[in-house]
Design an enzyme around this catalytic site. Structure first.
Site, mmCIF file in Angstrom:
data_model
loop_
_atom_site.group_PDB
_atom_site.id
_atom_site.type_symbol
_atom_site.label_atom_id
_atom_site.label_comp_id
_atom_site.label_asym_id
_atom_site.label_seq_id
_atom_site.Cartn_x
_atom_site.Cartn_y
_atom_site.Cartn_z
ATOM 1 N N HIS A 1 0.883 -1.164 -0.021
ATOM 2 C CA HIS A 1 -0.022 0.111 0.081
ATOM 3 C C HIS A 1 0.864 1.356 -0.167
ATOM 4 O O HIS A 1 0.542 2.313 -0.513
ATOM 5 C CB HIS A 1 -0.755 -0.072 1.091
ATOM 6 C CG HIS A 1 -2.115 -1.009 1.207
ATOM 7 N ND1 HIS A 1 -1.699 -2.234 1.657
ATOM 8 C CD2 HIS A 1 -2.941 -1.142 0.988
ATOM 9 C CE1 HIS A 1 -2.683 -3.173 1.580
ATOM 10 N NE2 HIS A 1 -3.558 -2.494 1.131
ATOM 11 N N ASP A 29 -4.436 -6.420 -7.906
ATOM 12 C CA ASP A 29 -4.722 -5.762 -6.548
ATOM 13 C C ASP A 29 -5.095 -4.360 -6.839
ATOM 14 O O ASP A 29 -4.998 -3.837 -8.164
ATOM 15 C CB ASP A 29 -3.658 -5.888 -5.658
ATOM 16 C CG ASP A 29 -3.958 -5.748 -4.134
ATOM 17 O OD1 ASP A 29 -5.089 -5.248 -3.896
ATOM 18 O OD2 ASP A 29 -3.120 -6.049 -3.426
#
Length: 335
Positions: free
Chosen positions: A182, A250
């Site tokens: 992230h 993702d």
């Protein structure tokens, strides 16, 4: 006309008129929900119905409902669960872990279907290691690839029995990453032969309908591009791991990826991913992704159709009985 090869998130618990107009034009294949989209069961059921109404079809609605730290539906309206690794490690043997996790995800599927959600981003097939970053570690099922696969199969079976499609993640394996994707781009620098253990659970589960990529560079396979944007890695996923289901990225908003959002989408599709995932509900980013993403066609369209064909209504289910069975299976931890 086929849907666009993208899954979008939206900003809040109610679909705005602007979002409805955008989604009607963009026509994404599906949607994904987060805690920001959830207030209570009645509201959530309205939102999932409104999302499908916006595209005039029974589009898949996804969520990350692993239980534990990654759970978008929380108590008191929904069940709370231990993190998966904690749940598994407190049980004394594989048989009980498998039984507990099958029941756990059958119960989760029951709650998801009641809210109009029919895809869960689980099982997590990443193999836990000493160095595994905390963003993944307690979401994993263990450090033995064979046991991870057995528990992953139980998770998938529980979801499918409840009418919810499983998405195995994060192919080809996030367990060796020491950074949070992230926030940055993890890099794994080990020989390809050493990656066999990481690939093994995904190979064992290659018959599942959907999988999500890892935003990680595996230097032995492709030293330049993360798996999501690497033709060499996608070819490995297809040929060596043997997965021929729908391969979704993702989240493109994660900082592991660079470039503009149209560029991120185009690179992922060119690498061989079937569907783009964009989660944060940002209108400008969504517009760029939609512009760069074509409608599903060819093998990607066939994979999407095959995945949805496995989305079937569940048989009658006694939630109270299943919860009692789960309590009985997990009670051995305190014996």
């Amino acid at each position: 006309m086929a849907a666009r090869a993208v899954i979008f998130g939206v900003a809040g618990p109610v679909l705005s008129p602007e979002e409805r107009r955008f989604l009607a034009g963009a026509d994404p294949w599906g949607f994904i929900l987060f805690a920001r989209n959830v207030a209570d069961p009645a509201q959530l059921a309205r939102l999932t119905a409104d999302l499908r109404d916006a595209v005039s079809r029974d589009a898949p609605v996804l969520i990350d409902q692993e239980g534990g730290r990654v759970a978008r539906l929380r108590g008191p309206a929904w069940r709370e669960w231990l993190p998966a690794l904690d749940e598994c490690r407190r049980l004394p043997d594989r048989a009980r872990r498998v039984a507990a996790m099958r029941l756990r995800y059958r119960l989760i599927a029951h709650e998801l279907r009641a809210a109009g959600i029919d895809v869960d981003c689980a099982p997590v097939l990443d193999v836990a290691r000493d160095e595994t970053h905390a963003v993944i570690r307690n979401r994993a099922y263990g450090d033995d690839p064979a046991e991870v696969a057995a528990i992953g199969r139980a998770v998938a079976d529980g979801l499918l029995a409840g009418g919810v499609l499983p998405v195995m993640k994060h192919v080809p394996g996030h367990g060796r990453a020491t950074l949070d994707s992230h926030l940055g781009l993890p890099r794994v620098d080990v020989p390809e032969a050493a990656l066999a253990a990481d690939f093994a659970p995904f190979r064992a589960m290659a018959d599942l309908p959907m999988a999500m990529t890892a935003h990680i560079v595996f230097a032995a396979v492709d030293p330049e591009a993360p798996a999501t944007q690497s033709p060499r890695m996608v070819r490995l996923i297809r040929e060596e791991i043997g997965f021929d289901g729908l391969l979704m990225t993702d989240d493109l908003s994660m900082k592991a990826l660079g470039g503009g959002f149209g560029e991120r989408a185009a690179r992922s599709l060119a690498a061989g991913c079937d569907v783009i995932l964009h989660c944060n509900g940002d209108p400008a980013e969504m517009a760029a992704v939609a512009e760069a993403t074509p409608r599903l066609a060819g093998r990607s369209a066939e994979r999407a159709e095959a995945a949805l064909a496995r989305r079937v209504a569940p048989a009658d289910f006694d939630g109270a009985r299943a919860a009692a069975e789960f309590a009985a299976v997990t009670a051995v931890a305190h014996a």
